[in-house]
Design a protein around this motif. Sequence first.
Motif, PDB file in Angstrom:
ATOM      1  N   ILE A 290       5.552   4.788  -7.277  1.00  9.63           N
ATOM      2  CA  ILE A 290       5.438   5.377  -5.945  1.00  9.63           C
ATOM      3  C   ILE A 290       6.729   5.117  -5.195  1.00  9.63           C
ATOM      4  O   ILE A 290       7.169   3.971  -5.063  1.00  9.63           O
ATOM      5  CB  ILE A 290       4.240   4.769  -5.184  1.00  9.63           C
ATOM      6  N   GLY A 291       7.365   6.182  -4.727  1.00 11.57           N
ATOM      7  CA  GLY A 291       8.653   6.056  -4.062  1.00 11.57           C
ATOM      8  C   GLY A 291       8.506   5.734  -2.586  1.00 11.57           C
ATOM      9  O   GLY A 291       7.821   6.455  -1.857  1.00 11.57           O
ATOM     10  N   LYS A 292       9.132   4.651  -2.141  1.00 10.99           N
ATOM     11  CA  LYS A 292       9.177   4.300  -0.731  1.00 10.99           C
ATOM     12  C   LYS A 292      10.615   4.503  -0.219  1.00 10.99           C
ATOM     13  O   LYS A 292      11.517   4.850  -0.973  1.00 10.99           O
ATOM     14  CB  LYS A 292       8.732   2.854  -0.508  1.00 10.99           C
TER      15      LYS A 292
ATOM     16  N   THR B 184       0.827  -1.202   0.000  1.00 10.32           N
ATOM     17  CA  THR B 184       0.000   0.000   0.000  1.00 10.32           C
ATOM     18  C   THR B 184       0.865   1.257   0.000  1.00 10.32           C
ATOM     19  O   THR B 184       2.012   1.243   0.446  1.00 10.32           O
ATOM     20  CB  THR B 184      -0.923   0.035   1.236  1.00 10.32           C
ATOM     21  N   ALA B 185       0.297   2.321  -0.499  1.00  9.07           N
ATOM     22  CA  ALA B 185       0.943   3.632  -0.452  1.00  9.07           C
ATOM     23  C   ALA B 185       0.474   4.369   0.787  1.00  9.07           C
ATOM     24  O   ALA B 185      -0.587   4.079   1.347  1.00  9.07           O
ATOM     25  CB  ALA B 185       0.595   4.432  -1.701  1.00  9.07           C
TER      26      ALA B 185
ATOM     27  N   VAL C 184       5.324  10.430  -5.890  1.00 10.42           N
ATOM     28  CA  VAL C 184       4.973   9.686  -7.099  1.00 10.42           C
ATOM     29  C   VAL C 184       5.885  10.185  -8.215  1.00 10.42           C
ATOM     30  O   VAL C 184       6.013  11.400  -8.431  1.00 10.42           O
ATOM     31  CB  VAL C 184       3.485   9.883  -7.462  1.00 10.42           C
ATOM     32  N   HIS C 185       6.546   9.249  -8.896  1.00  9.88           N
ATOM     33  CA  HIS C 185       7.633   9.591  -9.812  1.00  9.88           C
ATOM     34  C   HIS C 185       7.400   9.047 -11.222  1.00  9.88           C
ATOM     35  O   HIS C 185       6.732   8.030 -11.412  1.00  9.88           O
ATOM     36  CB  HIS C 185       8.955   9.006  -9.291  1.00  9.88           C
TER      37      HIS C 185
ATOM     38  N   ARG D 277      10.569   1.313  -5.363  1.00 13.22           N
ATOM     39  CA  ARG D 277       9.465   1.875  -6.148  1.00 13.22           C
ATOM     40  C   ARG D 277       8.354   0.825  -6.283  1.00 13.22           C
ATOM     41  O   ARG D 277       8.626  -0.370  -6.411  1.00 13.22           O
ATOM     42  CB  ARG D 277       9.952   2.276  -7.549  1.00 13.22           C
ATOM     43  N   ILE D 278       7.113   1.316  -6.228  1.00 17.22           N
ATOM     44  CA  ILE D 278       5.947   0.472  -6.490  1.00 17.22           C
ATOM     45  C   ILE D 278       5.285   0.994  -7.749  1.00 17.22           C
ATOM     46  O   ILE D 278       4.897   2.173  -7.821  1.00 17.22           O
ATOM     47  CB  ILE D 278       4.954   0.507  -5.314  1.00 17.22           C
ATOM     48  N   GLY D 279       5.142   0.152  -8.740  1.00 18.59           N
ATOM     49  CA  GLY D 279       4.499   0.568  -9.983  1.00 18.59           C
ATOM     50  C   GLY D 279       3.019   0.828  -9.774  1.00 18.59           C
ATOM     51  O   GLY D 279       2.354   0.192  -8.956  1.00 18.59           O
TER      52      GLY D 279
END
Length: 762
Positions: free
Chosen positions: A733-735, A685-686, A692-693, A742-744
Amino acid sequence: MIERFRVAPGAVVAVTVTGGDRFEVIDRYGRQPVEMTVLAADPRAVCPSAPDSPATVLRSLVAGPDENGYAAGRILALLSRHVDQDRARATRLFDTDSAAGSRLGFAVDGDAVVLIAAPADPMDISVDEPNPPSEVMVDVHRARPMPVGQRELPAPLAEPLWDMRIDACTASSYEIRAGQFVQIIDVQGRQCSDFLAFDARGLVAGREYGLDATTTRTIGGGAYPQPGLFGKFFDGRAQPLVEVVRDTVGRHDTFALACTAKYYADFGYPGHVNCTDNFNATLSRFGVSARTGWPALNLFYNTAFDAAHQLTSDEPWSRPGDYVMLRACTDLVCASSACPDDIDPANGWTPTDIHIRVYDSTRRFSVAVGHRLTPDSEPVLTKPTAFAARTGALTSNFTEYQGYWLPNSFDSHGPQQEYWACRERVAVMDLSALRKFEVTGPDAEALLQATLTRDIRRLSRGQVVYSAMCTESGGVIDDCTVLRLSDTNFRFIGGDPHDGLWLRTQAERLGLHQVWIKDSTDQMHNIAVQGPASRDVLAGLIWSAPTQPDLGDLGWFRFLIGRLGGPDGIALLVSRTGYSGELGYELWVHPRDAETLWDAVWLAGEPHGLVPLGMEALEMLRVESGLIAAGHEFDDQIDPFEAGIGFTVPLKSKSDDFVGRAALVERKAHPQRALVGLRLDGNETAAHGDGVHIGRVQVGVITSGVRSPILGTSIALCRMAIQHTEPGTRVEIGKLDGYRKRIGATVTTFPFYDPDKTRPRS
């Protein structure tokens, strides 16, 4: 210098005055009667004051064992020296038509105690022009002002077992027993006070089991415990030593040592008095070994870690009379200091005193955090809602939300089960923390038309409208719903206690003098009954007069005023609104009737599988349904278009000017960001604030993220640069630091669930 006293609705405040003083009684929000009783040897001590009516508030006071009862007992003790309680009389000030800010001044010719009471008759929600009771202020101008630095202590919360003053730059040790309460008071404000505690039985056995900040942070998950579920401080054995019961400040330090000799010497002040040496001296009588530095709970101290992970500090947040109250979980040896630091802002550059009060374990104090509406306001403590007795029987997992305790989840259900009950059957939730304001008077419509983005002139009686309220620069102060009760009476419902203050400020700026904005939050508590079966659950409960709609005919964003169970039942207001994306209703009653309402709904809901619903499940429901939240999708820097509620800004059809209109015209013509939905790859989860990149460049920020039970995937709301809002756009999405993980995700439209809102309309 003015001494200011706040008189809450239904309360009495005793103000001691002497010859030459003068004071003003202020009807802060208007239409609030006041009863003033003067206790003095000379009946002419306060001029003009001629008792002309019964002192109804004084006559109804009852002393008792709780905090309010103790305060009442102190007032009654004063009163009994002059008159029998049942015969107490008062001078009646103001009336039900007094303007907001009305003032009456009085001269003091002799020593007296003035009792100021604010009668609080329950607000009748069944009438078109409700008038909730409101607070009164008393400003005292002293003939001989108290010297700066000699402030009075706040009144005790109950009869103390003992009091102790810790002089500036010193420390003292003391013992408290299991269950007793210790109140640590910052007398002058902005003064640090280190706190140490040891298991007393351990010290007798020669073992030191003291507060351990690292263990506490690991167990509780926060920088420092706060009142509520995670309110305990532990020792190194993971045994609880103290529990935080109340905190009127909200910011403290558990990262650094109490000040040491080395700290001052390294600064160029060798030999400077310090908390560590003071603690060593005062704890030696209990056999506690001396240390070169004590890791302490540093109350009131203002520390934080900045973006570069550096420990920073500044002046404490505390004001005069602020306090932290702790309850001993076992017999303790404690030590408290009044920090001597005068070489940096730690104590506002001037060390002052700390005061300790200890209360017996038989006393009962509400668990609370202090909130200030404005910087110079008195702190208001967290309150339970009127449904707390019912929800508290189902869970102990409560969270502090905007000054109220609300259930996070329920023990026998849990967030997922609560969520599915709302989507498939019916659920009930407590939403009493919503702020309600009665906006009444000939100028009421003009005020709302000038401060809200929606066209209030188009609002019909019995209708509800959803709107934004903006700053001059177009940022969203709050989103809200507005109910029209009559031509000149409206009910404003928002999430922020500052909403009323903003409306009053704008009324003054616009010269609208025939409007009253009165807080009715504590006169109307509400539950939401949401889900496909909500209409069936309520069908047999809600009676409405022929002049009101029947529940079955009540349209979306409409309301009715009715009764529970029949024409003789309790009065209530029912609106076809909600925050779940399902068919649903909100039911509003006076707090005295809350338990009756809950019981009736609970009983009627049992055949339909009714389940209570907490804040965790509500978060999943509202994100799926694309419903926005303050501090997530909007704040006063984000405009309604960026927040995803551009539909609340009818710039073409609303020709009247309103606060922020010019800025919103410009922002709509040249958008920079927009709210979009994201579907995430995989099951992670975000979180709010995640970047967001596209490649290395950040193009957006996550505002809210959940795992969607009904969609079986992780979803998020994202404020995105306008160039990348096309559905189907791939982002990451950058963690961690935003680059190492990153999460696509894929840009999509929202709401994710029921995008045409067929279910709440059904």
